[in-house]
Structure formats: structure tokens, C-alpha cells
Write an enzyme that holds these catalytic residues in place. Structure first.
Site, mmCIF file in Angstrom:
data_model
loop_
_atom_site.group_PDB
_atom_site.id
_atom_site.type_symbol
_atom_site.label_atom_id
_atom_site.label_comp_id
_atom_site.label_asym_id
_atom_site.label_seq_id
_atom_site.Cartn_x
_atom_site.Cartn_y
_atom_site.Cartn_z
ATOM 1 C CG HIS A 201 -106.131 -91.603 -17.009
ATOM 2 N ND1 HIS A 201 -107.353 -91.841 -17.585
ATOM 3 C CD2 HIS A 201 -105.322 -92.615 -17.455
ATOM 4 C CE1 HIS A 201 -107.300 -92.933 -18.332
ATOM 5 N NE2 HIS A 201 -106.072 -93.417 -18.277
ATOM 6 C CG HIS A 204 -109.471 -95.742 -20.901
ATOM 7 N ND1 HIS A 204 -108.308 -95.395 -21.531
ATOM 8 C CD2 HIS A 204 -110.453 -95.641 -21.830
ATOM 9 C CE1 HIS A 204 -108.566 -95.101 -22.801
ATOM 10 N NE2 HIS A 204 -109.862 -95.238 -22.998
ATOM 11 C CE1 TYR A 206 -106.451 -98.629 -15.358
ATOM 12 C CE2 TYR A 206 -106.729 -97.020 -17.111
ATOM 13 C CZ TYR A 206 -106.299 -98.264 -16.680
ATOM 14 O OH TYR A 206 -105.727 -99.146 -17.561
#
Length: 390
Positions: A201, A204, A206
Site C-alpha cells: 500500500h 492514500h 499513508y
């Protein structure tokens, strides 16, 4: 028993002409269609441990040769920022994932685990109500990030609740290899749990995105400043994970054009291109990128940016996400702007979404109020299936 909804199907449907319902070879994986389940945080992994009800949730959405990406899964005890999101850093968590993965495989599905670290999007106290109701950091310590710049309070989509975030602590240069290793170990654990691969990931807002974006990353060491330096952490994670489990089992999610959770970049086109071109040297399986026209609530926000330069530059499978419908998903594939298309809210509310797309059947409406509730059934496994016998 899976519930059913009786619908009138489109009798003019001709499934072999639907790009979304055509096969695709993704590395060693034979996909029967191109509709991918997005990694959707559902906050039903009590105490950060996946629960038995996830067996039904994921298996409902599994099809033979269909790709599912599991919800964002923490790589360590510092990675958490939301209530009851799963982890994969402990033996208990790995064992809890095994029956869920098995259920997906029993239906012929291909299952990847998205591994994440929230970075500064966390709280070490109990004063937040935005999807968070307790402190998430071990021993009440500050969240870690590329920076010590705090997030401003965030208003939830309902316009009522507000998130308060603890000011982060900037990671020292000598600490970063340990975070890279956390991703590596999480990937190893995912394979032990039976997953077919992992998605890193990097989107977004993070932790990885906090290093990538120049509006967040204010470092002056080798992890800050230039494009090469800001991408260093992400690429170190990719290299470590690929070395651990094999590049043919690794994907990454990126959102260079997004400004979610105050993570924006002054030149997203350059950032995106540098990243995908750099990823090519590792030979990873896929790159999953969020469209500039990200859908928020009931609106689609259109920007002048395009994913097409990234799609042309990346040598592996290119997966697009961001508010797609059946119509524009088919169009993206027909125009060769993506190899696969990710669906989130539509797949959440329609566990048989590929079949509905094939038949051009009506779709269930998603219920936003139940996205992040803790109920193990309502808004989770009770969306009806089609009854195609009529």
C-alpha cells in the site's frame, strides 16, 4: 445460505463482447475476468485479528479465476490507525487468515494481501471519533512518519465526526531499515497464510505516500528532497518484499494524483512516471493506480491528469481504480488504458458483481452507513445475490 434478489435481466446481453468479462494472463495467474475486488477497510477484525465472518465475506466475492485484494493489513504494531483493522505481524493473525484464504481458493479465486502502515494517520490517545475510538500506538508513543508535521483534524464524510491525530515523530534515517523489514516480514507471513501474493500500500496518504509526496516529506537526508530520494523508501520496500517472496507475487498501489489525508505533490505526473519506471527494474507483477478522477461520495472529481503515460511506461500488469462503472470500465479496457479494473463500493454491495456485469443486471445500492460498523452480518455479508433462474 446466500440471499438472492430476483431481477429482470438484459436480454440483449452478449457477454463475449464485454471486455470486463474476458480472460487475462497476469504473470502465472490465469484470470477468467478483469473485475478486481478493491482492498476495502471494513473494521470487523476485532482486536486486529481476522475473524471467522470474513470467510463468508471474501468467499461470497470469490470466483474461479477472479482476483481479490484483501483489506489493508498492518505490518506491525505501529502500523495501526483505525479500529479493528487486521494485521499480519503475529502468529495468531497468520493463523486467523488461513481459513479465509482457503475459502477463497476453494472457489478458485486468486487472493492478494494488501500490506500497509498508516504512518501519521494515527492516534496515541482516546480523543478521536473518526473511525477511531482508542489509542493505536504501543505504549502511547507518537505515530511515526517521514515528517513531524501533524495532520489537521479531518471531517468525516457524514459531516459530523472529526478526527484528531497525534503529532507524528519523524523517523530517524537509521530506523527506516527496520520499517522496510516489517514489510518484508509481513509479506513472508502473507505467503505462510496462503495468500497468492501481496500488494504494497503506497497510496492514500499513508506511510509510503508520506515519503513520496513533497507536500508532506520535508526531510533533508537521503529520503527527502529530490524525486529520487523521496521514492527511495518505497523502492526499498518493493525490493525487500520482492526478494522475500518473489517479484512475480508482488503488486503495489499508488495514488500520485490524489491529495487524500493532506498528501499532495507539486508535480504528480513526474512522481508517477518516476515511480513506475523505477518499478520496472524489479519486475513486479502489477501496478495498481488510482485515477485522477477519484470518486468521492456522490461526485466524480475530474482533473486534467491522465494515467495513460503511467500505463505506457509500466511493463507489468496495469490495474486502474477510482469510481469506475461497468460502462467506463469496459471503455478503459477497450481503449487499452488498463489491463484490469478495480471496484470497491460496487463490489461491496454486489458480491456477484462480475456476473451482474456479464448479464448487465441491475446493481444493489451500497449502504454507506454500514461500511465501517462492527456488525458481522449487516452491511457485510447480507447483500443479496442475483437469482438468474427467472
Amino acid at each position: 445460505m446466500e440471499s438472492e434478489s430476483r431481477v429482470q435481466l438484459d436480454e440483449t446481453n452478449d457477454s463475449h463482447k464485454i471486455p470486463l468479462i474476458t480472460p487475462y494472463k497476469m504473470g502465472k495467474f490465469d484470470l477468467s475476468h478483469r473485475v478486481v475486488l478493491a482492498p476495502l477497510t471494513r473494521q470487523r477484525s476485532y482486536g486486529n485479528v481476522p475473524q471467522p465472518h470474513a470467510v463468508l465475506y471474501y468467499s461470497q466475492r470469490a470466483t474461479k479465476g477472479g482476483l481479490l485484494i484483501a483489506e489493508a493489513t498492518g505490518v506491525s504494531d505501529t502500523a495501526q490507525g483505525y479500529t479493528d483493522t487486521p494485521g499480519i505481524w503475529t502468529k495468531e493473525q497468520v493463523e486467523a487468515w488461513k481459513p479465509i484464504v482457503h475459502a477463497v481458493h476453494a472457489k478458485g479465486g486468486i487472493f492478494f494481501c494488501q500490506i500497509w502502515h498508516v504512518g501519521r494517520v494515527s492516534n496515541s490517545s482516546t480523543n478521536s471519533t473518526f473511525l477511531m475510538c482508542t489509542g493505536y500506538q504501543p505504549n502511547g508513543q507518537a505515530p511515526i512518519s517521514s515528517t513531524d508535521k501533524p495532520l489537521t483534524p479531518q471531517i468525516r464524510a457524514d459531516g459530523v465526526d472529526v478526527a484528531q491525530f497525534t503529532p507524528p515523530r519523524r523517523l530517524r534515517t537509521d530506523e527506516i531499515p527496520q520499517i522496510v523489514n516489517d514489510f518484508r516480514l509481513a509479506a513472508r507471513n502473507a505467503i505462510e497464510a496462503g495468500f497468492d501474493g501481496v500488494e504494497i500500500h503506497g497510496a492514500h496518504g499513508y506511510l509510503i505516500d508520506q515519503f513520496l509526496k513533497d507536500q508532506v516529506n520535508d526531510r533533508t537526508d537521503k529520503y527527502g528532497g529530490s524525486l529520487e530520494n523521496r521514492c527511495r523508501f518505497a523502492l526499498e520496500v518493493v525490493e525487500a518484499v520482492a526478494d522475500e517472496i518473489g517479484a512475480d507475487r508482488v503488486g503495489i498501489r499508488l495514488s500520485p494524483f490524489a491529495d487524500f489525508i493532506e498528501a499532495a505533490d507539486s508535480d504528480p505526473e513526474a512522481l508517477g512516471l518516476y515511480l513506475v519506471e523505477s518499478l520496472n527494474k524489479y519486475g513486479i507483477l502489477y501496478c495498481h493506480v488510482i485515477e485522477p478522477r477519484l470518486q468521492k461520495v456522490a461526485e466524480v472529481h475530474v482533473t486534467p491528469h491522465s494515467l495513460f503515460p503511467l500505463r505506457k511506461a509500466f511493463k507489468g500488469t496495469f490495474i486502474a481504480a477510482g469510481g469506475y462503472t461497468r460502462e467506463d470500465g469496459n471503455k478503459a479496457l477497450a481503449e487499452n488504458r488498463a489491463d484490469l479494473v478495480v471496484y470497491g463500493r460496487l463490489f461491496l454491495a454486489n458480491p456477484d458483481l462480475p456476473k451482474r456485469f456479464e448479464l448487465n443486471a441491475p446493481l444493489n445500492k451500497y449502504i454507506r452507513e454500514t461500511f465501517y460498523t462492527s456488525d458481522s452480518v449487516v452491511g457485510y455479508t447480507d447483500y443479496p445475490f442475483l437469482d438468474t433462474t427467472i
